[in-house]
Write a protein that holds these residues in place. Sequence first.
Motif, PDB file in Angstrom:
ATOM      1  N   CYS A  38       0.949  -0.847   0.045  1.00 50.84           N
ATOM      2  CA  CYS A  38      -0.134  -0.158   0.191  1.00 50.84           C
ATOM      3  C   CYS A  38       1.046   1.756  -0.191  1.00 50.84           C
ATOM      4  N   GLN A  39       0.240   2.265  -0.442  1.00 47.18           N
ATOM      5  CA  GLN A  39       0.796   3.597  -0.341  1.00 47.18           C
ATOM      6  C   GLN A  39       0.481   4.993   0.702  1.00 47.18           C
ATOM      7  N   GLY A  40       1.374   5.099   1.586  1.00 52.09           N
ATOM      8  CA  GLY A  40       1.488   6.297   2.768  1.00 52.09           C
ATOM      9  C   GLY A  40       1.638   6.955   2.133  1.00 52.09           C
ATOM     10  N   PHE A  41       0.846   8.707   1.557  1.00 52.97           N
ATOM     11  CA  PHE A  41       1.689   9.231   1.486  1.00 52.97           C
ATOM     12  C   PHE A  41       0.327  10.069   2.262  1.00 52.97           C
ATOM     13  N   SER A  42      -0.962  10.035   1.709  1.00 52.18           N
ATOM     14  CA  SER A  42      -1.891  10.805   2.507  1.00 52.18           C
ATOM     15  C   SER A  42      -1.988  11.430   4.058  1.00 52.18           C
ATOM     16  N   GLU A  43      -1.713  12.529   4.153  1.00 56.97           N
ATOM     17  CA  GLU A  43      -2.300  12.382   6.040  1.00 56.97           C
ATOM     18  C   GLU A  43      -3.880  13.321   6.198  1.00 56.97           C
ATOM     19  N   ALA A  94      -2.802  16.611   4.736  1.00 50.47           N
ATOM     20  CA  ALA A  94      -1.587  16.858   3.406  1.00 50.47           C
ATOM     21  C   ALA A  94      -2.371  16.024   2.310  1.00 50.47           C
ATOM     22  N   GLY A  95      -2.622  16.097   1.590  1.00 53.69           N
ATOM     23  CA  GLY A  95      -3.167  15.623   0.417  1.00 53.69           C
ATOM     24  C   GLY A  95      -2.422  16.162  -0.943  1.00 53.69           C
ATOM     25  N   THR A  96      -3.556  17.226  -1.864  1.00 57.51           N
ATOM     26  CA  THR A  96      -2.603  17.819  -2.364  1.00 57.51           C
ATOM     27  C   THR A  96      -0.855  18.380  -2.327  1.00 57.51           C
ATOM     28  N   ASP A  97      -1.816  18.858  -1.176  1.00 58.12           N
ATOM     29  CA  ASP A  97      -0.332  19.495  -0.748  1.00 58.12           C
ATOM     30  C   ASP A  97       0.746  18.656   0.608  1.00 58.12           C
ATOM     31  N   ILE A 143      -4.302   9.053   5.963  1.00 52.36           N
ATOM     32  CA  ILE A 143      -5.586   8.772   5.661  1.00 52.36           C
ATOM     33  C   ILE A 143      -5.964   8.215   4.358  1.00 52.36           C
ATOM     34  N   TRP A 144      -6.941   7.543   4.193  1.00 57.36           N
ATOM     35  CA  TRP A 144      -7.218   7.319   2.354  1.00 57.36           C
ATOM     36  C   TRP A 144      -5.871   6.109   2.129  1.00 57.36           C
ATOM     37  N   THR A 145      -5.980   5.565   2.805  1.00 56.81           N
ATOM     38  CA  THR A 145      -4.805   4.401   2.291  1.00 56.81           C
ATOM     39  C   THR A 145      -5.101   2.915   1.370  1.00 56.81           C
ATOM     40  N   SER A 146      -5.772   2.802   0.481  1.00 59.20           N
ATOM     41  CA  SER A 146      -6.242   1.923   0.390  1.00 59.20           C
ATOM     42  C   SER A 146      -5.303   0.378   0.034  1.00 59.20           C
ATOM     43  N   TYR A 147      -6.104  -0.152   0.523  1.00 56.83           N
ATOM     44  CA  TYR A 147      -5.545  -2.026   0.839  1.00 56.83           C
ATOM     45  C   TYR A 147      -4.740  -1.717   1.867  1.00 56.83           C
ATOM     46  N   GLY A 183      -3.823  12.685  -7.742  1.00 58.96           N
ATOM     47  CA  GLY A 183      -3.642  13.671  -7.650  1.00 58.96           C
ATOM     48  C   GLY A 183      -5.188  14.379  -8.366  1.00 58.96           C
ATOM     49  N   THR A 184      -5.875  15.255  -7.242  1.00 55.38           N
ATOM     50  CA  THR A 184      -7.108  15.601  -8.082  1.00 55.38           C
ATOM     51  C   THR A 184      -6.904  16.683  -9.772  1.00 55.38           C
ATOM     52  N   TYR A 185      -8.827  16.124  -9.850  1.00 53.38           N
ATOM     53  CA  TYR A 185      -8.604  16.981 -11.229  1.00 53.38           C
ATOM     54  C   TYR A 185      -8.265  18.437 -11.418  1.00 53.38           C
ATOM     55  N   GLU A 186      -8.484  19.029 -10.416  1.00 52.03           N
ATOM     56  CA  GLU A 186      -8.884  20.372 -10.378  1.00 52.03           C
ATOM     57  C   GLU A 186      -7.382  21.025 -10.713  1.00 52.03           C
ATOM     58  N   VAL A 187      -5.927  20.091  -9.738  1.00 47.07           N
ATOM     59  CA  VAL A 187      -4.727  20.288  -9.784  1.00 47.07           C
ATOM     60  C   VAL A 187      -4.501  19.508 -11.385  1.00 47.07           C
ATOM     61  N   LEU A 233      -5.594  20.185 -13.773  1.00 49.40           N
ATOM     62  CA  LEU A 233      -6.075  21.883 -14.815  1.00 49.40           C
ATOM     63  C   LEU A 233      -5.191  22.783 -14.607  1.00 49.40           C
ATOM     64  N   ASN A 234      -4.330  23.100 -13.312  1.00 52.02           N
ATOM     65  CA  ASN A 234      -3.526  23.553 -13.255  1.00 52.02           C
ATOM     66  C   ASN A 234      -2.541  23.674 -14.008  1.00 52.02           C
ATOM     67  N   LEU A 235      -1.902  22.220 -13.593  1.00 55.00           N
ATOM     68  CA  LEU A 235      -0.567  21.997 -14.601  1.00 55.00           C
ATOM     69  C   LEU A 235      -0.642  21.814 -15.931  1.00 55.00           C
TER      70      LEU A 235
HETATM   71  C1  LIG Z   1      -9.970   6.089  -4.877  1.00 53.28           C
HETATM   72  C2  LIG Z   1      -8.886   6.637  -3.795  1.00 53.28           C
HETATM   73  C3  LIG Z   1      -8.169   5.825  -3.484  1.00 53.28           C
HETATM   74  C4  LIG Z   1      -6.539   6.726  -2.711  1.00 53.28           C
HETATM   75  N1  LIG Z   1      -5.968   6.286  -2.125  1.00 53.28           N
HETATM   76  C5  LIG Z   1      -4.312   6.825  -1.608  1.00 53.28           C
HETATM   77  C6  LIG Z   1      -3.895   5.366  -1.097  1.00 53.28           C
HETATM   78  O1  LIG Z   1      -3.501   4.208  -1.791  1.00 53.28           O
HETATM   79  N2  LIG Z   1      -2.503   6.414  -0.869  1.00 53.28           N
HETATM   80  C7  LIG Z   1      -3.077   7.787  -0.077  1.00 53.28           C
HETATM   81  O2  LIG Z   1      -1.447   7.950   0.083  1.00 53.28           O
HETATM   82  N3  LIG Z   1      -3.729   8.783  -0.460  1.00 53.28           N
HETATM   83  C8  LIG Z   1      -4.796   7.991  -1.192  1.00 53.28           C
HETATM   84  N4  LIG Z   1      -5.621   8.860  -1.566  1.00 53.28           N
HETATM   85  C9  LIG Z   1      -6.286  10.252  -1.498  1.00 53.28           C
HETATM   86  C10 LIG Z   1      -5.067  11.223  -2.183  1.00 53.28           C
HETATM   87  O3  LIG Z   1      -4.234  11.142  -2.620  1.00 53.28           O
HETATM   88  C11 LIG Z   1      -6.536  11.993  -1.681  1.00 53.28           C
HETATM   89  O4  LIG Z   1      -7.241  12.182  -1.519  1.00 53.28           O
HETATM   90  C12 LIG Z   1      -5.544  13.776  -2.193  1.00 53.28           C
HETATM   91  O5  LIG Z   1      -4.379  13.822  -2.766  1.00 53.28           O
HETATM   92  C13 LIG Z   1      -6.695  14.932  -2.950  1.00 53.28           C
HETATM   93  O6  LIG Z   1      -5.767  15.399  -1.313  1.00 53.28           O
HETATM   94  P1  LIG Z   1      -7.814  15.764   0.087  1.00 53.28           P
HETATM   95  O7  LIG Z   1      -8.241  14.516  -0.338  1.00 53.28           O
HETATM   96  O8  LIG Z   1      -6.282  16.048   1.160  1.00 53.28           O
HETATM   97  O9  LIG Z   1      -7.598  16.487  -0.240  1.00 53.28           O
HETATM   98  P2  LIG Z   1      -7.686  18.507  -0.763  1.00 53.28           P
HETATM   99  O10 LIG Z   1      -5.779  18.115  -1.232  1.00 53.28           O
HETATM  100  O11 LIG Z   1      -7.544  18.545   0.701  1.00 53.28           O
HETATM  101  O12 LIG Z   1      -8.413  19.119  -1.581  1.00 53.28           O
HETATM  102  C14 LIG Z   1      -9.549  19.821  -1.978  1.00 53.28           C
HETATM  103  C15 LIG Z   1      -9.993  19.726  -2.994  1.00 53.28           C
HETATM  104  O13 LIG Z   1      -9.379  20.810  -3.220  1.00 53.28           O
HETATM  105  C16 LIG Z   1      -8.994  21.436  -4.383  1.00 53.28           C
HETATM  106  N5  LIG Z   1      -7.222  21.569  -4.614  1.00 53.28           N
HETATM  107  C17 LIG Z   1      -6.620  21.640  -3.599  1.00 53.28           C
HETATM  108  N6  LIG Z   1      -5.665  22.418  -4.183  1.00 53.28           N
HETATM  109  C18 LIG Z   1      -5.490  23.071  -4.883  1.00 53.28           C
HETATM  110  C19 LIG Z   1      -4.853  23.979  -5.933  1.00 53.28           C
HETATM  111  N7  LIG Z   1      -3.785  24.510  -5.904  1.00 53.28           N
HETATM  112  N8  LIG Z   1      -5.906  24.434  -7.115  1.00 53.28           N
HETATM  113  C20 LIG Z   1      -6.541  24.170  -7.014  1.00 53.28           C
HETATM  114  N9  LIG Z   1      -7.523  23.272  -6.674  1.00 53.28           N
HETATM  115  C21 LIG Z   1      -7.218  22.526  -5.308  1.00 53.28           C
HETATM  116  C22 LIG Z   1      -8.712  19.573  -4.694  1.00 53.28           C
HETATM  117  O14 LIG Z   1      -8.495  19.475  -6.352  1.00 53.28           O
HETATM  118  C23 LIG Z   1      -9.969  18.761  -4.762  1.00 53.28           C
HETATM  119  O15 LIG Z   1     -11.282  19.184  -5.073  1.00 53.28           O
HETATM  120  C24 LIG Z   1      -6.872   7.827  -2.363  1.00 53.28           C
HETATM  121  C25 LIG Z   1      -7.957   9.228  -2.699  1.00 53.28           C
HETATM  122  C26 LIG Z   1      -8.542   8.447  -3.636  1.00 53.28           C
HETATM  123  C27 LIG Z   1     -10.438   8.881  -3.590  1.00 53.28           C
END
Ligand SMILES: Cc1cc2nc3c(=O)[nH]c(=O)nc-3n(C[C@H](O)[C@H](O)[C@H](O)COP(=O)(O)OP(=O)(O)OC[C@H]3O[C@@H](n4cnc5c(N)ncnc54)[C@H](O)[C@@H]3O)c2cc1C
Length: 380
Positions: free
Chosen positions: A127-132, A135-138, A160-164, A361-365, A367-369
């Motif tokens: 599994c991949q332990g990245f998000s907290e 700390a998601g996008t950032d 958090i959100w650690t798949s598997y 990596g979210t759709y919005e991010v 789009l930024n790229l």
């Molecule tokens: C199906 C699935 C599997 C996943 N598996 C894993 C996993 O195995 N391990 C793991 O570590 N993580 C996992 N994740 C977590 C995922 O990596 C994070 O949810 C993602 O990085 C977004 O972080 P966040 O949820 O904290 O949202 P945030 O970063 O808080 O973002 C919230 C919203 O704000 C928007 N936003 C944030 N910053 C910007 C910006 N600069 N410009 C425009 N919009 C912005 C985002 O697009 C989003 O819509 C998984 C998520 C999903 C949905």
Amino acid sequence: MEFDWTEEDLSYRSELQDFLAEELPGRWEGATAVLGSADNAEYSRRFAGLLAEKGWLTPHWPTEWGGTAATPWMLAVLGEELWSRGEPRGPQYMNVNWIGPSIMAHGTPEQCQRYLPPIAAGDVIWCQGFSEPEAGTDLASLRTRAVLDGDDYVVNGSKIWTSYGDIADHCYLLVRTDAQAERHRGISVLLMAMDSPGLVVRPIPGMVGEHSFTELFLTDVRVPVANRLGPENEGWSVVREALSFERVGAPRWARAAYVLDETVRGALEQGRSIDPVAVEAVGVAKTACEAARMLCYRVIDERARDLPPSPHANVARVAMVQAERLVADACAALEGNEIMRYGSDSDLQMRKSLAAGVAAGTYEVQLNLVSRRHLRLPKN
Ligand SMILES: Cc1cc2nc3c(=O)[nH]c(=O)nc-3n(C[C@H](O)[C@H](O)[C@H](O)COP(=O)(O)OP(=O)(O)OC[C@H]3O[C@@H](n4cnc5c(N)ncnc54)[C@H](O)[C@@H]3O)c2cc1C
């Protein structure tokens, strides 16, 4: 521009299709099943073993580590065929696509010997332990702390959100090893055993399904220094390189196109009348899947020519998310109230299309790229 497949690619695809027709039951539930469920995981372990026996689990790996040095196009064919059948490799996808290659690139000889053969054999799940929580996008603001104590790091924090997380054997874990350093520095990668004392794994119900996510709580978890991947405090570049192995990521368009075709076939077989709104939605969705396919091929072509990662990968990722969402719309238009039935194809397609815009990596991010790297628009 050459759009034709080579004879070799065509015969590889047809061999794969024959194999899948034999191994996967008529309409394997994996096309729509909830990833991470116990059944799904058990099936994927067995299936990965079968693929490994045929040399199809890690075909792009060097022969030294059990691969066949397959071309990027052959890997693309493999991905398409498996994703269009619901990705029966399940959690193995991460292992073979970027965790294994990252260990090859940065691991010590001992780490390679220990971790790569079980991945190549399909015997393990990572599994991949990245998000907290903060700390998601950032991602660089991650706070899980690892402090050196003798031959071990002592790790405290949560993921958090650690798949598997509940079925994995190992975790590719990002930790902060220098709290004083500038935030992109001071991060390291640890290869952590999931049975480490002090680690608690709790499932989190998610929109993809009940079993899709977990949360990891780490209290004084000891991870040997020998399990650090790459130099201390340079984890950010290790992980960035690891994720560049992915480029366009999973060919999700292939599964979406399969679900669309199956939903249309079902409607026709049942002799349901299809109203003009649904006809239009199906046409738009089909076109979006084809557009995503072609944009992904551009990225694969770059890889086949050994070019560095480019902004085309971001464009392809955006197109893929759009294709998934449009297929969900088309299924809803075709099936009406069926989308309200929990677990129906349309319901799962809709939920997976929502997740597709967040995972990796979210759709919005993206789009930024695209706006910055592709269109050269200024950063807001
Ligand atoms: C199906 C699935 C599997 C996943 N598996 C894993 C996993 O195995 N391990 C793991 O570590 N993580 C996992 N994740 C977590 C995922 O990596 C994070 O949810 C993602 O990085 C977004 O972080 P966040 O949820 O904290 O949202 P945030 O970063 O808080 O973002 C919230 C919203 O704000 C928007 N936003 C944030 N910053 C910007 C910006 N600069 N410009 C425009 N919009 C912005 C985002 O697009 C989003 O819509 C998984 C998520 C999903 C949905």
